[in-house]
Motif scaffolding. Structure first.
Motif, PDB file in Angstrom:
ATOM      1  N   ASP A 104      16.751   5.775 -17.595  1.00  0.00           N
ATOM      2  CA  ASP A 104      16.588   7.141 -17.089  1.00  0.00           C
ATOM      3  C   ASP A 104      17.848   7.663 -16.416  1.00  0.00           C
ATOM      4  O   ASP A 104      18.260   8.804 -16.640  1.00  0.00           O
ATOM      5  N   LYS A 155      22.380  12.457 -26.413  1.00  0.00           N
ATOM      6  CA  LYS A 155      21.841  11.334 -27.174  1.00  0.00           C
ATOM      7  C   LYS A 155      22.891  10.276 -27.501  1.00  0.00           C
ATOM      8  O   LYS A 155      22.555   9.231 -28.042  1.00  0.00           O
ATOM      9  N   ALA A 160      20.577   8.230 -19.011  1.00  0.00           N
ATOM     10  CA  ALA A 160      20.261   9.401 -19.832  1.00  0.00           C
ATOM     11  C   ALA A 160      20.553  10.686 -19.077  1.00  0.00           C
ATOM     12  O   ALA A 160      21.062  11.666 -19.652  1.00  0.00           O
ATOM     13  N   GLU A 171      20.063   4.353 -24.248  1.00  0.00           N
ATOM     14  CA  GLU A 171      18.844   3.549 -24.273  1.00  0.00           C
ATOM     15  C   GLU A 171      17.664   4.394 -23.812  1.00  0.00           C
ATOM     16  O   GLU A 171      17.754   5.102 -22.792  1.00  0.00           O
ATOM     17  N   PRO A 172      16.537   4.333 -24.511  1.00  0.00           N
ATOM     18  CA  PRO A 172      15.400   5.192 -24.169  1.00  0.00           C
ATOM     19  C   PRO A 172      14.811   4.922 -22.787  1.00  0.00           C
ATOM     20  O   PRO A 172      14.217   5.818 -22.188  1.00  0.00           O
ATOM     21  N   ASP A 173      14.955   3.702 -22.262  1.00  0.00           N
ATOM     22  CA  ASP A 173      14.371   3.388 -20.949  1.00  0.00           C
ATOM     23  C   ASP A 173      15.390   3.457 -19.818  1.00  0.00           C
ATOM     24  O   ASP A 173      15.108   3.053 -18.691  1.00  0.00           O
ATOM     25  N   GLU A 202      24.563   4.858 -28.472  1.00  0.00           N
ATOM     26  CA  GLU A 202      23.261   5.479 -28.291  1.00  0.00           C
ATOM     27  C   GLU A 202      22.782   5.271 -26.857  1.00  0.00           C
ATOM     28  O   GLU A 202      23.002   4.228 -26.254  1.00  0.00           O
TER      29      GLU A 202
END
Length: 291
Positions: free
Chosen positions: A26, A71, A29, A22-24, A20
């Motif tokens: 950047d 994602k 992502a 990581e949402p933080d 996955e």
């Protein structure tokens, strides 16, 4: 500062290959989103639906959608199989060079980058074997024991990240490294006798390297400067340095000279109180001889 799968995976999400995002993270992502978009464009240009494509490369439809949506971080074999099916002439496989830079958790990447640049590394650990010294089996047991537990996939990701940092031992010119470990930690048989023995053998092996100083803090030492927690100090060729301590400056990474002097004083005192390298090696050898 305190981080590949099997070739074929079943379609169930729990077992799918990849990690996955990581949402933080950047930058990570953005890289994965770009790779995912390129994969989607190539798949659609080939006239393949996600389910068909997944079958051809040996992965589930759900994973295909997640990778293409940015994602999920694909592993190398996913990209290689995609390259073959899409007749991409190595262009999809080549994206692994970008993916591998972000496949580990952001904090571990940042630590690994600093360690890769440092000319001196000093580490005091009080609760575990220092990550730079851990075998994969030991790391897997230690990380897997966390509560709440990580998913098996996340455990493998963090194990791989931790082992990857150990490339510091292969650098040329070699950095100067020093480690101070607590005796009690060395006696804890994490993973069982065989894993524990291999871990101690690895510590001895690293401790014999010409650029490494390994010391043990005896359990009988009543007090010392490391009771607040781990310390790591990194020094660079330009004369700059960074450090971190669990028990100082809220555990944040620091570079201010006055703060670094405090950590250097604590680390220097710890080394002075620990057993010298020769006696430390003997202690570990005796531990191995007891089992």
């Amino acid at each position: 500062m305190s981080v590949d799968g099997e070739a074929v995976r079943p379609a169930s999400e729990a077992d799918e290959s990849g990690w996955e995002v990581e949402p933080d993270d950047d930058w990570g992502a953005a890289v994965i989103a770009t790779v995912g978009r390129q994969l989607k464009l190539r798949r659609e240009a080939a006239g393949l639906r996600a389910a068909e494509f997944g079958t051809l490369i040996g992965y589930g439809e759900d994973l295909v959608y997640k990778v293409e949506a940015g994602k999920r971080i694909p592993r190398q074999e996913y990209l290689d199989r995609s390259d073959e099916v899409l007749d991409a002439d190595g262009l999809v496989s080549a994206s692994w060079e970008d993916v591998k830079r972000v496949r580990y958790p952001r904090k571990v990447r940042e630590l690994g980058k600093l360690e890769a640049q440092a000319v001196e590394i000093g580490v005091y650990e009080c609760n575990i074997i220092a990550g730079l010294l851990q075998t994969a089996a030991h790391a897997r047991e230690a990380i897997g024991s966390a509560q709440p537990p990580y998913s098996p996939d996340d455990v493998e990701r963090m194990v791989a990240a931790r082992v990857a940092r150990q490339s510091v031992f292969e650098r040329s010119p070699a950095p100067a490294l020093s480690f101070v470990l607590e005796e009690a930690v060395l006696k804890r048989p994490i993973g069982g006798t065989m894993v524990w023995r291999r871990q101690l053998e690895r510590v001895l092996e690293v401790g014999r390297l010409h650029n490494v100083v390994l010391q043990v803090m005896p359990t009988g030492t009543t007090v010392h400067s490391g009771l607040d927690g781990r310390i790591e100090l990194l020094k660079f060729a330009d004369g700059s340095a960074v450090g971190q301590s669990d028990g100082a400056f809220n555990g944040r990474l620091i570079s201010e000279p006055k703060h670094l002097r405090i950590l250097e004083l604590r680390y220097g005192t710890i080394r002075a109180q620990a057993l010298p390298p020769g006696k430390s090696q003997t202690l570990i050898e005796e531990l191995l001889g007891e089992k």
